[in-house]
Motif scaffolding. Structure first.
Motif, PDB file in Angstrom:
ATOM      1  N   ASN A  12       0.834  -1.202   0.000  1.00 42.22           N
ATOM      2  CA  ASN A  12       0.000   0.000   0.000  1.00 42.22           C
ATOM      3  C   ASN A  12       0.869   1.254   0.000  1.00 42.22           C
ATOM      4  OD1 ASN A  12      -2.203   1.669   0.133  1.00 42.22           O
ATOM      5  ND2 ASN A  12      -2.619   1.283   2.291  1.00 42.22           N
ATOM      6  N   MET A  13       1.934   1.264   0.799  1.00 42.73           N
ATOM      7  CA  MET A  13       2.836   2.406   0.849  1.00 42.73           C
ATOM      8  C   MET A  13       3.577   2.562  -0.476  1.00 42.73           C
ATOM      9  SD  MET A  13       3.897   4.984   2.326  1.00 42.73           S
ATOM     10  CE  MET A  13       3.839   5.168   4.064  1.00 42.73           C
ATOM     11  N   ASN A  14       3.976   1.454  -1.090  1.00 39.81           N
ATOM     12  CA  ASN A  14       4.658   1.517  -2.380  1.00 39.81           C
ATOM     13  C   ASN A  14       3.760   2.120  -3.453  1.00 39.81           C
ATOM     14  OD1 ASN A  14       6.944   0.415  -1.321  1.00 39.81           O
ATOM     15  ND2 ASN A  14       6.637  -1.613  -2.184  1.00 39.81           N
ATOM     16  N   SER A  15       2.481   1.769  -3.458  1.00 36.01           N
ATOM     17  CA  SER A  15       1.567   2.343  -4.448  1.00 36.01           C
ATOM     18  C   SER A  15       1.363   3.838  -4.200  1.00 36.01           C
ATOM     19  CB  SER A  15       0.227   1.608  -4.435  1.00 36.01           C
ATOM     20  OG  SER A  15      -0.421   1.769  -3.194  1.00 36.01           O
ATOM     21  N   ILE A  95       8.833  14.344   0.554  1.00 31.06           N
ATOM     22  CA  ILE A  95       7.635  14.691  -0.208  1.00 31.06           C
ATOM     23  C   ILE A  95       7.379  16.172  -0.006  1.00 31.06           C
ATOM     24  CG2 ILE A  95       5.169  14.307  -0.447  1.00 31.06           C
ATOM     25  CD1 ILE A  95       5.711  11.445   0.567  1.00 31.06           C
ATOM     26  N   ILE A  96       7.375  16.915  -1.114  1.00 28.04           N
ATOM     27  CA  ILE A  96       7.117  18.356  -1.070  1.00 28.04           C
ATOM     28  C   ILE A  96       5.649  18.621  -1.387  1.00 28.04           C
ATOM     29  CG2 ILE A  96       7.718  20.542  -2.146  1.00 28.04           C
ATOM     30  CD1 ILE A  96      10.448  19.757  -1.610  1.00 28.04           C
ATOM     31  N   ASP A  97       5.120  17.901  -2.389  1.00 27.23           N
ATOM     32  CA  ASP A  97       3.721  18.022  -2.772  1.00 27.23           C
ATOM     33  C   ASP A  97       3.197  16.611  -3.028  1.00 27.23           C
ATOM     34  OD1 ASP A  97       1.242  18.924  -3.647  1.00 27.23           O
ATOM     35  OD2 ASP A  97       1.934  19.155  -5.715  1.00 27.23           O
ATOM     36  N   ASP A 100      -1.936  13.665  -6.159  1.00 25.57           N
ATOM     37  CA  ASP A 100      -3.207  12.949  -6.010  1.00 25.57           C
ATOM     38  C   ASP A 100      -3.173  11.909  -4.898  1.00 25.57           C
ATOM     39  OD1 ASP A 100      -4.171  14.388  -8.163  1.00 25.57           O
ATOM     40  OD2 ASP A 100      -3.578  12.865  -9.630  1.00 25.57           O
ATOM     41  N   SER A 101      -2.001  11.669  -4.322  1.00 27.23           N
ATOM     42  CA  SER A 101      -1.862  10.625  -3.313  1.00 27.23           C
ATOM     43  C   SER A 101      -2.389  11.090  -1.951  1.00 27.23           C
ATOM     44  CB  SER A 101      -0.391  10.234  -3.184  1.00 27.23           C
ATOM     45  OG  SER A 101      -0.231   9.259  -2.182  1.00 27.23           O
ATOM     46  N   ASP A 102      -2.817  10.111  -1.152  1.00 29.71           N
ATOM     47  CA  ASP A 102      -3.263  10.404   0.211  1.00 29.71           C
ATOM     48  C   ASP A 102      -2.213   9.977   1.232  1.00 29.71           C
ATOM     49  OD1 ASP A 102      -3.534   7.708  -0.205  1.00 29.71           O
ATOM     50  OD2 ASP A 102      -5.425   7.543   0.914  1.00 29.71           O
ATOM     51  N   ILE A 103      -0.958  10.068   0.861  1.00 31.51           N
ATOM     52  CA  ILE A 103       0.137   9.604   1.709  1.00 31.51           C
ATOM     53  C   ILE A 103       0.313  10.460   2.959  1.00 31.51           C
ATOM     54  CG2 ILE A 103       1.999  10.903   0.595  1.00 31.51           C
ATOM     55  CD1 ILE A 103       3.654   8.277   0.759  1.00 31.51           C
ATOM     56  N   LEU A 104      -0.069  11.722   2.899  1.00 32.48           N
ATOM     57  CA  LEU A 104       0.116  12.605   4.058  1.00 32.48           C
ATOM     58  C   LEU A 104      -0.969  12.433   5.110  1.00 32.48           C
ATOM     59  CD1 LEU A 104       1.172  15.888   2.224  1.00 32.48           C
ATOM     60  CD2 LEU A 104       2.629  14.219   3.351  1.00 32.48           C
ATOM     61  N   VAL A 105      -2.051  11.734   4.792  1.00 33.15           N
ATOM     62  CA  VAL A 105      -3.135  11.515   5.738  1.00 33.15           C
ATOM     63  C   VAL A 105      -2.731  10.374   6.672  1.00 33.15           C
ATOM     64  CG1 VAL A 105      -5.549  10.859   6.002  1.00 33.15           C
ATOM     65  CG2 VAL A 105      -4.827  12.245   4.049  1.00 33.15           C
TER      66      VAL A 105
END
Length: 108
Positions: A12-15, A95-97, A100-105
């Protein structure tokens, strides 16, 4: 032996990382990460599991000062580089931006 749950979470993290590399803005490397932390441009940093302890603690300290999220990536630097779609090793990713990913949530 890697458990099924940890393998699923790393997939999931890789995607999410792939989506950040495609639609967002990310930086690879230790020196560039320190520079982005000093200028407070970083939103999150990912540190590989085999990053040297002194370097890891320095990154965590700088991230704490700049109020940046830190994620300890379960794989080594080869796997982090591969997850970014690169053919080289990367012990730190910034990660600066997120794009479309929700990785920062954060999932609690």
């Amino acid at each position: 032996m890697v458990s099924k749950k940890s393998r699923k979470s790393s997939d999931n993290m890789n995607s999410r990382i792939k989506l950040v590399m495609k639609s967002g803005k990310a930086i690879l490397g230790y020196k560039a990460t320190l520079k982005s932390l000093r200028t407070s441009k970083a939103k999150m940093i990912l540190i590989a599991s085999n990053c040297p302890p002194l370097r890891k603690s320095e990154l965590e300290y700088m991230a704490m000062l700049s109020k940046t999220q830190v994620h300890h990536y379960p794989g080594d630097n080869n796997e982090l580089g591969t997850a970014c779609g690169k053919f080289f090793r990367a012990s730190v990713m910034t990660i600066i931006d997120a794009g479309d990913s929700d990785i920062l949530v954060r999932k609690e």
